[in-house]
Design a protein around this motif. Structure first.
Motif, PDB file in Angstrom:
ATOM      1  N   GLY A   1       0.818  -1.209   0.000  1.00 22.89           N
ATOM      2  CA  GLY A   1       0.000   0.000   0.000  1.00 22.89           C
ATOM      3  C   GLY A   1       0.851   1.258   0.000  1.00 22.89           C
ATOM      4  O   GLY A   1       0.591   2.198  -0.758  1.00 22.89           O
ATOM      5  N   LEU A   2       1.878   1.277   0.829  1.00 25.95           N
ATOM      6  CA  LEU A   2       2.769   2.435   0.868  1.00 25.95           C
ATOM      7  C   LEU A   2       3.539   2.594  -0.439  1.00 25.95           C
ATOM      8  O   LEU A   2       3.775   3.713  -0.902  1.00 25.95           O
TER       9      LEU A   2
ATOM     10  N   ILE B   1       1.450   4.235  -3.067  1.00 27.34           N
ATOM     11  CA  ILE B   1       1.248   5.664  -2.852  1.00 27.34           C
ATOM     12  C   ILE B   1       2.533   6.464  -3.072  1.00 27.34           C
ATOM     13  O   ILE B   1       2.517   7.498  -3.748  1.00 27.34           O
ATOM     14  N   PHE B   2       3.646   6.009  -2.522  1.00 27.83           N
ATOM     15  CA  PHE B   2       4.835   6.859  -2.436  1.00 27.83           C
ATOM     16  C   PHE B   2       6.008   6.491  -3.340  1.00 27.83           C
ATOM     17  O   PHE B   2       6.939   7.278  -3.460  1.00 27.83           O
TER      18      PHE B   2
ATOM     19  N   ALA C   1       4.967   4.096 -10.077  1.00 24.85           N
ATOM     20  CA  ALA C   1       4.045   4.938 -10.837  1.00 24.85           C
ATOM     21  C   ALA C   1       4.361   4.881 -12.330  1.00 24.85           C
ATOM     22  O   ALA C   1       3.459   4.898 -13.170  1.00 24.85           O
TER      23      ALA C   1
ATOM     24  N   ALA D   1      -3.175   8.939 -11.047  1.00 24.19           N
ATOM     25  CA  ALA D   1      -2.611   9.157  -9.705  1.00 24.19           C
ATOM     26  C   ALA D   1      -3.656   8.902  -8.624  1.00 24.19           C
ATOM     27  O   ALA D   1      -3.344   8.283  -7.591  1.00 24.19           O
ATOM     28  N   TRP D   2      -4.883   9.346  -8.819  1.00 29.44           N
ATOM     29  CA  TRP D   2      -5.903   9.134  -7.796  1.00 29.44           C
ATOM     30  C   TRP D   2      -6.223   7.645  -7.651  1.00 29.44           C
ATOM     31  O   TRP D   2      -6.558   7.194  -6.558  1.00 29.44           O
TER      32      TRP D   2
ATOM     33  N   ARG E   1      -3.991   5.135  -8.075  1.00 30.36           N
ATOM     34  CA  ARG E   1      -2.903   4.521  -7.304  1.00 30.36           C
ATOM     35  C   ARG E   1      -3.049   4.829  -5.821  1.00 30.36           C
ATOM     36  O   ARG E   1      -2.826   3.975  -4.969  1.00 30.36           O
ATOM     37  N   ILE E   2      -3.445   6.064  -5.498  1.00 27.39           N
ATOM     38  CA  ILE E   2      -3.634   6.432  -4.095  1.00 27.39           C
ATOM     39  C   ILE E   2      -4.794   5.640  -3.501  1.00 27.39           C
ATOM     40  O   ILE E   2      -4.718   5.162  -2.363  1.00 27.39           O
ATOM     41  N   ALA E   3      -5.862   5.478  -4.270  1.00 28.90           N
ATOM     42  CA  ALA E   3      -7.010   4.708  -3.777  1.00 28.90           C
ATOM     43  C   ALA E   3      -6.627   3.248  -3.534  1.00 28.90           C
ATOM     44  O   ALA E   3      -7.012   2.657  -2.514  1.00 28.90           O
TER      45      ALA E   3
ATOM     46  N   GLY F   1      -3.616   2.132  -2.870  1.00 30.05           N
ATOM     47  CA  GLY F   1      -2.725   2.130  -1.709  1.00 30.05           C
ATOM     48  C   GLY F   1      -3.473   2.237  -0.408  1.00 30.05           C
ATOM     49  O   GLY F   1      -3.188   1.519   0.555  1.00 30.05           O
ATOM     50  N   ILE F   2      -4.475   3.129  -0.358  1.00 34.02           N
ATOM     51  CA  ILE F   2      -5.272   3.282   0.861  1.00 34.02           C
ATOM     52  C   ILE F   2      -6.061   2.008   1.143  1.00 34.02           C
ATOM     53  O   ILE F   2      -6.163   1.561   2.292  1.00 34.02           O
TER      54      ILE F   2
END
Length: 78
Positions: free
Chosen positions: A32-33, A36-37, A42, A50-51, A53-55, A57-58
């Motif tokens: 997950g991290l 995101i990071f 990416a 991008a949104w 990948r963040i979703a 990851g969360i």
């Protein structure tokens, strides 16, 4: 209140399942991290915005903590 029952001697099967559950928690947390990071990830998944990948990851981080809570409940009930 603290539960000190986790320090009782466990059978080898229970100990193995506990370690396996903790390893799965760490794997999902790190994945997950990374989603995101970690910038090279990416570039590899260029088709996911991008949104997205963040979703993802969360979601993976949330799932890791759900597994950890489940492992704690299952371990204390035995």
């Amino acid at each position: 209140m603290l539960n000190f029952d986790i320090f009782k001697q466990k059978s080898p099967k229970q100990r193995f399942l506990l370690i396996l559950g903790l390893a799965a928690f760490l794997l999902y947390l790190v994945m997950g991290l990374a989603f995101i990071f970690w910038p090279p990830l990416a570039l590899r998944f260029n088709f996911i915005p991008a949104w997205g990948r963040i979703a993802i990851g969360i979601f993976l981080i949330f799932y890791a903590f759900v597994r950890l809570l489940s492992l704690g409940r299952r371990d204390s009930s035995q």
